[in-house]
Design an enzyme around this catalytic site. Sequence first.
Site, PDB file in Angstrom:
ATOM      1  N   HIS A   1       6.042  -8.291   2.134  1.00 42.41           N
ATOM      2  CA  HIS A   1       5.075  -7.672   1.259  1.00 42.41           C
ATOM      3  C   HIS A   1       4.562  -8.708   0.281  1.00 42.41           C
ATOM      4  O   HIS A   1       5.391  -9.017  -0.968  1.00 42.41           O
ATOM      5  CB  HIS A   1       4.881  -6.322   1.168  1.00 42.41           C
TER       6      HIS A   1
ATOM      7  N   ASP B   1       5.725  -8.174   6.675  1.00 42.58           N
ATOM      8  CA  ASP B   1       5.033  -7.104   5.985  1.00 42.58           C
ATOM      9  C   ASP B   1       6.390  -5.885   6.838  1.00 42.58           C
ATOM     10  O   ASP B   1       5.701  -5.175   7.394  1.00 42.58           O
ATOM     11  CB  ASP B   1       3.645  -6.553   5.991  1.00 42.58           C
TER      12      ASP B   1
ATOM     13  N   SER C   1      -2.381  -6.193  -1.195  1.00 45.02           N
ATOM     14  CA  SER C   1      -1.938  -4.763  -1.448  1.00 45.02           C
ATOM     15  C   SER C   1      -3.208  -3.949  -1.351  1.00 45.02           C
ATOM     16  O   SER C   1      -4.206  -4.045  -1.242  1.00 45.02           O
ATOM     17  CB  SER C   1      -0.513  -4.275  -1.802  1.00 45.02           C
TER      18      SER C   1
END
Length: 540
Positions: free
Chosen positions: A449, A408, A193
Amino acid sequence: MPDLGIPLLTALSVLGIASGAGATAGSRSACLSFAPSSLAFASFSNATHYATNTRVNISNAYSSIDVSHLPAFCRVELVITTNATAGSTALTEVWLPDDWNGRVLTVGNGGLAGGVTVTELGHIAIPQGFAGISTNTGHDGGTDDGDWAGPHNDNAIVDWGWRALHLSVLVGKGIVQQYYRQPARKSYYLGCSTGGRQGLKEVQAFPEDFDGVVVGSPANWQTHLQAWSIHMNLNTEPSTSRHFMTEDMWSNVIAPEVMRQCDELDGLKDGIINDPRICSFRPETLTCRPGQNTSTCLTKDQISALHRIYADYYEADQTYVFGGYYPGGETEYYHGLVGKKHFEIGTNYFGYMVTNNTEFSIHDYNATVLKLADKIDPGQANAINPNLTAFAGPSHHGKLIQYVGWADQLISPGNTIHYYETVHEFTLANTTMDIDDYYRLFLIPGMNHWYGGLAANAFGSVEQASNNNPPLSFHPDHNILAAMVHWVEDGIAPDTITAANYKGNNATNGVGFTRPLCRYPSTIKYKGGDPNSAGSFQCA
Ligand SMILES: *[C@@H]1O[C@H](CO)[C@@H](O)[C@H](O)[C@H]1NC(C)=O
Ligand SMILES: *[C@@H]1O[C@H](CO)[C@@H](O)[C@H](O)[C@H]1NC(C)=O
Ligand SMILES: *[C@@H]1O[C@H](CO)[C@@H](O)[C@H](O)[C@H]1NC(C)=O
Ligand SMILES: *[C@@H]1O[C@H](CO)[C@@H](O)[C@H](O)[C@H]1NC(C)=O
Ligand SMILES: *[C@@H]1O[C@H](CO)[C@@H](O)[C@H](O)[C@H]1NC(C)=O
Ligand SMILES: *[C@@H]1O[C@H](CO)[C@@H](O)[C@H](O)[C@H]1NC(C)=O
Ligand SMILES: *[C@@H]1O[C@H](CO)[C@@H](O)[C@H](O)[C@H]1NC(C)=O
Ligand SMILES: *[C@@H]1O[C@H](CO)[C@@H](O)[C@H](O)[C@H]1NC(C)=O
Ligand SMILES: *[C@@H]1O[C@H](CO)[C@@H](O)[C@H](O)[C@H]1NC(C)=O
């Protein structure tokens, strides 16, 4: 960490990955008397020794750890001066295991945070013998917080953008060298991320910092990512509108229909869509019929919203902005960008770093705001340069592994493919290198994610072990960090990694199934046999 009954450390010693040749040891007395000399732009604040299996209970505004299973290490705390004129600083920690493997591992952050990632220093670096480095990126704050950025707190924005991490790596390597009286053999990076963005920024701007970099779902195109997050919010809000879809609809109406249309196309009905690009999901099959209860079907407005949500996002002039959602993550998408709650990172980004209207709301977003963001590129946080020659070329031989989950819910996997493809095109057009020799991408079916989802999603990356999804072992076949070490130091590049799915995404419940992760552009194919065994699949 629970006892998994898996010999985590044995494989490592066989491969020589634990205590490699030339490794030296630290100790309690070395730690307590440690006083580093002549640190450029940094000051030493503290060194604390933790004996093997004592309680490590540390927390800050972003990250925390409370475990009692770690090998002995020395925790060094530092203050880095990021701009002497402005007096701006970052807090950085270096964790130094007594039983050192001779390598250093830097771990990244998340969102707009705001804290040394103690979780991953403890769950990844220390158990595998790496000296670990992490910084608070120049400010204290949680993942979504944005007010630290000002408006106009330019030095804090640059620190978050790249500066705090780069300077921490330089200082951290110096600390490692002084503590063990020898430099680290190799320098690695692991982040997802924002951590993925930080890793790519380093590869592009400071190619000497790392030999091997593993990035997950990178937020590397900040200006466009934040625009897309608002575009996604606008597709479904407000929750009183006719195009809004409730959590119950996502989970009980849309998700089953996606699976009905897409799941079996890969030859296996298992709730995992291996390659969502081969399914063009048609939400209109859920159209409400006369008299039907509208909680069980979709209105015209909801169908249009879904078409926008699953499409790439283009500006009115057809300029590509960002990828969309892919079929397969429906049970999580409501908690991502299409639920009731607006994505605060997006509005904070535009409010505190771009427009300086701290009241910025999603309704203040338009194409002009996106253009302004691209012009300013706050903190030079974008990491989209496709020229990786300085990192990967003959002068450095750096290696890059990237991964993203197809499900995600916060950063479209399309972004990862887009960046990889720009690097691929650049490599072909402008160099004589082969991208496979330095950059490999793994697209992970069904993973959300960082971790989670319905898939085989445990393979040794950040936030996995700390969420009770550790890799099957520390061996390169199972552990993406060891796979990177194997590539950098032994020249063996990873083709597949075998990931685990634990029942209920919790290792305490035991392994549910294992699957190979396949290297892009290959995808996983079911050969036949036990669908719970990785051996029943191949990458093709
Ligand atoms: C160093 O760390 C120890 C243990 O956490 C703490 O008691 C002490 O106050 C710290 N010292 C400084 C100068 O921060
Ligand atoms: C662990 O740390 C937290 C946060 O700093 C603190 O509230 C808690 O009391 C600590 N637990 C123990 C047993 O020391
Ligand atoms: C350091 O901060 C000063 C004062 O805010 C600023 O003028 C200068 O541009 C900054 N330097 C760098 C390299 O960011
Ligand atoms: C908002 O503030 C940031 C940080 O000082 C600056 O870079 C940017 O240009 C400002 N935006 C506008 C529209 O003035
Ligand atoms: C419509 O369906 C929802 C969810 O299944 C249910 O809670 C609700 O009672 C139904 N409404 C009517 C009028 O049947
Ligand atoms: C775009 O948004 C900005 C800031 O929210 C606003 O000032 C501007 O008038 C808008 N432009 C258009 C064309 O709507
Ligand atoms: C790519 O970057 C390298 C190293 O920074 C530079 O020497 C080279 O000119 C760049 N290549 C192109 C085609 O821009
Ligand atoms: C090749 O390098 C040039 C100069 O840096 C750049 O403008 C061009 O876009 C590159 N080609 C590709 C296909 O990336
Ligand atoms: C995993 O399961 C165990 C046993 O049911 C439970 O105690 C623990 O809290 C769970 N961990 C997570 C992260 O959910």
